[in-house]
Design an enzyme around this catalytic site. Sequence first.
Site, PDB file in Angstrom:
ATOM      1  N   LYS A 157      83.972  79.401  38.862  1.00  0.00           N
ATOM      2  CA  LYS A 157      82.948  78.311  38.712  1.00  0.00           C
ATOM      3  C   LYS A 157      82.110  79.284  38.107  1.00  0.00           C
ATOM      4  CE  LYS A 157      78.915  77.329  40.935  1.00  0.00           C
ATOM      5  NZ  LYS A 157      77.937  77.979  39.483  1.00  0.00           N
ATOM      6  N   GLY A 183      76.273  89.301  39.593  1.00  0.00           N
ATOM      7  CA  GLY A 183      75.201  88.349  38.944  1.00  0.00           C
ATOM      8  C   GLY A 183      74.189  89.926  40.480  1.00  0.00           C
ATOM      9  N   SER A 184      73.295  88.764  40.956  1.00  0.00           N
ATOM     10  CA  SER A 184      72.471  89.342  41.543  1.00  0.00           C
ATOM     11  C   SER A 184      72.397  90.119  43.390  1.00  0.00           C
ATOM     12  CB  SER A 184      70.987  88.015  41.676  1.00  0.00           C
ATOM     13  OG  SER A 184      71.256  87.003  42.934  1.00  0.00           O
ATOM     14  N   GLY A 201      72.979  86.793  45.116  1.00  0.00           N
ATOM     15  CA  GLY A 201      74.117  85.921  45.056  1.00  0.00           C
ATOM     16  C   GLY A 201      74.729  86.156  45.797  1.00  0.00           C
ATOM     17  N   GLY A 202      75.479  87.487  45.408  1.00  0.00           N
ATOM     18  CA  GLY A 202      76.614  88.657  45.837  1.00  0.00           C
ATOM     19  C   GLY A 202      76.332  88.933  47.311  1.00  0.00           C
ATOM     20  N   GLU A 228      79.595  92.274  41.998  1.00  0.00           N
ATOM     21  CA  GLU A 228      78.929  93.183  41.048  1.00  0.00           C
ATOM     22  C   GLU A 228      77.189  93.331  41.155  1.00  0.00           C
ATOM     23  OE1 GLU A 228      76.805  94.104  38.571  1.00  0.00           O
ATOM     24  OE2 GLU A 228      78.287  95.118  36.729  1.00  0.00           O
ATOM     25  N   CYS A 240      73.649  94.628  33.153  1.00  0.00           N
ATOM     26  CA  CYS A 240      73.637  95.102  34.537  1.00  0.00           C
ATOM     27  C   CYS A 240      73.653  97.585  34.557  1.00  0.00           C
ATOM     28  CB  CYS A 240      75.201  95.367  35.280  1.00  0.00           C
ATOM     29  SG  CYS A 240      75.671  93.357  35.406  1.00  0.00           S
ATOM     30  N   GLU A 254      66.180  96.002  41.719  1.00  0.00           N
ATOM     31  CA  GLU A 254      66.015  96.419  39.593  1.00  0.00           C
ATOM     32  C   GLU A 254      65.024  94.622  39.420  1.00  0.00           C
ATOM     33  OE1 GLU A 254      69.861  94.357  39.389  1.00  0.00           O
ATOM     34  OE2 GLU A 254      70.265  94.520  37.081  1.00  0.00           O
TER      35      GLU A 254
END
Lengths: 520, 520
Positions: free
Chosen positions: B179, B236-237, B240-241, B260, B297, B385
């Site tokens: 994706k 990603g965020s 999202g994860g 991650e 990251c 973060e």
Amino acid sequence: MNRTSLTGLQMIGNNFSGEGDHTFRAFAPLQQQWLPQEFREATTGEIDSALNLAAQAFTVYKKTTPQQRAAFLQAIAEEIISLGDELINVASAESGLPLPRLQGERDRTTGQLRLFAATITEGSWVNARITTPTPDLRQMQIPIGVTGIFGASNFPLAFSVAGGDTTAALAAGCTVVFKAHPAHPHTSHLTATAIRKAVLRTNMPDGVFSLVHGTSHETGQYLAAHPLVSAIAFTGSFKGGKALYDTATRRAVPIPVFAEMGSVNPVFFLPGILREKGTALATQFLQSVTLGTGQFCTNPGLFITAAGNDTDAFINALRQGVGTLPNGYMLTPGILAAYNNGIATLREQGVEVLGEAPPADQQATPSLLQVTAAQVLENPALCHEVFGPSSLHIHAGSIEEIYTVARRLEGQLTATIHGTEEELQQHAALIDILREKAGRIIINGFPTGVAVSHAMVHGGPWPATTPAAGTSVGTAAIYRFCRPVCYQDFPAYLLPPELQDENPMKIWRQVNGDISKNSL
Amino acid sequence: MNRTSLTGLQMIGNNFSGEGDHTFRAFAPLQQQWLPQEFREATTGEIDSALNLAAQAFTVYKKTTPQQRAAFLQAIAEEIISLGDELINVASAESGLPLPRLQGERDRTTGQLRLFAATITEGSWVNARITTPTPDLRQMQIPIGVTGIFGASNFPLAFSVAGGDTTAALAAGCTVVFKAHPAHPHTSHLTATAIRKAVLRTNMPDGVFSLVHGTSHETGQYLAAHPLVSAIAFTGSFKGGKALYDTATRRAVPIPVFAEMGSVNPVFFLPGILREKGTALATQFLQSVTLGTGQFCTNPGLFITAAGNDTDAFINALRQGVGTLPNGYMLTPGILAAYNNGIATLREQGVEVLGEAPPADQQATPSLLQVTAAQVLENPALCHEVFGPSSLHIHAGSIEEIYTVARRLEGQLTATIHGTEEELQQHAALIDILREKAGRIIINGFPTGVAVSHAMVHGGPWPATTPAAGTSVGTAAIYRFCRPVCYQDFPAYLLPPELQDENPMKIWRQVNGDISKNSL
């Protein structure tokens, strides 16, 4: 309740505790009666105490040398043996399992303690990986923290208090809060006292191991939800494992659950091998189905054949053989009831009875059932595990239909194929399909009997276990309780011995891509 | 939309598809305008097609030899280079990242393709374990199936279409449905065409790799929920994860998610080292904070000091330094907005501004913020973060308070300590605390810069990644896409080369506990 006895209490680190008012007793399957000893269920306060102590102990225990942990594991093995006949007799009373089986299981338990002791003493298991010079990166496995481990009903020694999960976690450097299986609380207590003696003898920190009792799902759920727990290990039913998985993955900080949830362990019999030795295979298969009254995770609960004369002869041999098999007492009344319900439910769904032993009161009756491949393809739930001495025959119309059944199987601990050399070469594609379904593939053997070795995999795709990448038997089980950490640009005096230039532990390491025992 | 162009379409195996009607365009940060090229969002039918093809391809691809897969990975690297300046220019237009950075990122991408090719060619990574003679057990890692991989916004090459996750999955023998990140669809398309050429050149099965576009969360969720997918990889965020993790763990058949999700990568500065070289460290730290406009990251989003004169001088140097730093364009307008909101939210919660660069329109302003340890201990959310060129200073009253802060930290990708030799020896306990919190511990360095090596760990306890036992950078990343399988009592002609007696691949194996390249 006898207030002067420690039996029946929780063991919180090296001390005993009996704060709760709820008590329970174990059932003796052979006598069909409740045993007199009362056990107190742990309160949440006692579980908190055990976990707090385990968290404190972890800060010390994780820094022990492999030699110290190995001495601890060896001491546990010795103290288990020192319990003598009492342990075996109590385990037999609580489980209904015969004495020789339990003596063998004790050997397995002490053997795996010693195998893990040897493995961590040798030391290479930490998978040291070093790349230099810029940046200087040094990776190894470290323990993950406090583990919550659940005892299994069917192995009161080898998958219980000092069993494979506890041994792997302690070997890795994790501390353990152990939830005893309520079917064998006295066995669990005795084993815990052996661990306690080993803790004291080898100066391990108080809290490295605790034992809690409980009969309710709430006790287990409380453990899985607790913020101090870093991983759960469980062996038991799909329902039980799934409930722990759901809790652990929905926490604010999710943790891994290593749940071994059983399997139907399909066995494929190809026609040629049945022609060669169908009668012998029928006898061996029935032994595997009824070993330990069928109470093994690797019990072959499903077998598949293709239509033909040789298959008919094999099935006839099975039909005759099953009628002569002895009944057996199961571990608990609940497990017996679930077995009988499982068989009854299959029959209600139109599954044919191929043969069964004459029934006996309060015992499990060995049973062979039969469906067509078409029936199973239409209703895959027919293949769900019925824990006990039964197996479901899937009668496929053709070899092609065998492949179709194989492709539709759920995840399994094991899959087995019986075939002649010619058949195995011809049906490599079938083996290939089964490899996607199981953690262990067996050729011309039976799935029962799970050797504790460096190479064993006792795990497999969902719903056999979660996650599929783990094993709960064999030395690779240690990796479930570890994670890698990378030390970047560390001065020599801060590096653990495993990662120091001189390789003082003389372990195998990967250094800039090359594997050796060399120093840098 | 230009119907004659393949750019903008999905790549389903080796063919292009544009069934959907929803289109989107990428934003050019430097020009602050939308780029002209339209991209079609994948329909669920297209995703189904890609997954079905990937599942078919897996049955072929998993049987390729390591040499064949290595040739495929090498070919991908070559085809990426053959894209020439166009790839770099398009990536720069879509990301706003400067050309030299993207040239370096391309080197990293081709370098990791080659490193994995070398690793699987060497072959020992499969962790072959053999125990004999009875039972004959042979274990190795096998690929898990079809993977769904998500591109990261901040590495349009190295953590995108042909990035670390794709490379690890393909090296293991898994097939990939990728994706693309909607911030760089054209870069993704170009890279996918390079993979397509490599597929055709090296005769890999059609469907080993597919690319789908999408801007909505639904596309990702559809992938994570799909029965044909065996694992998800994501960078990603946290939001999202976590959404993918929730979907994947609640499926009928749960699958692992290797997410991650970022980290604040705390950096501890002890007083002695600040006395020795506080000014130099201030300069280096600001470089690390603002590298790539803080879009890493491993950006050090948190730094901790203890009160004292040397610390005051260091902070003053930082305060002066930050005012002279350049602003920078961020990857997307959304990321810039999130950065500005993150800073504003912290200020609303009473966080002090230590210093910032003069603002510039549509750009991210480097900022240093400051709180006391007491504030953070009361409100740990202050440490979450804020993706971008900022860092939060935790001003501890004492060394003891530094330890308290360290103990309360969430899981991190990295943790860093700056100290003199004397301080590091004195504060081994602090390093020990941080080891429990992070996947990588850095001494007297900075967390930005994640070397692709055998020893790297780019992962860490929740919420940095899930699960903590994985790494998404370095060759150990391959194990996320594998599981062990055990072959029991296999005849020689059915064993894979890695497990045959003769050890034809000459790999390192563990045989009855001993590591060697010997034959049995």
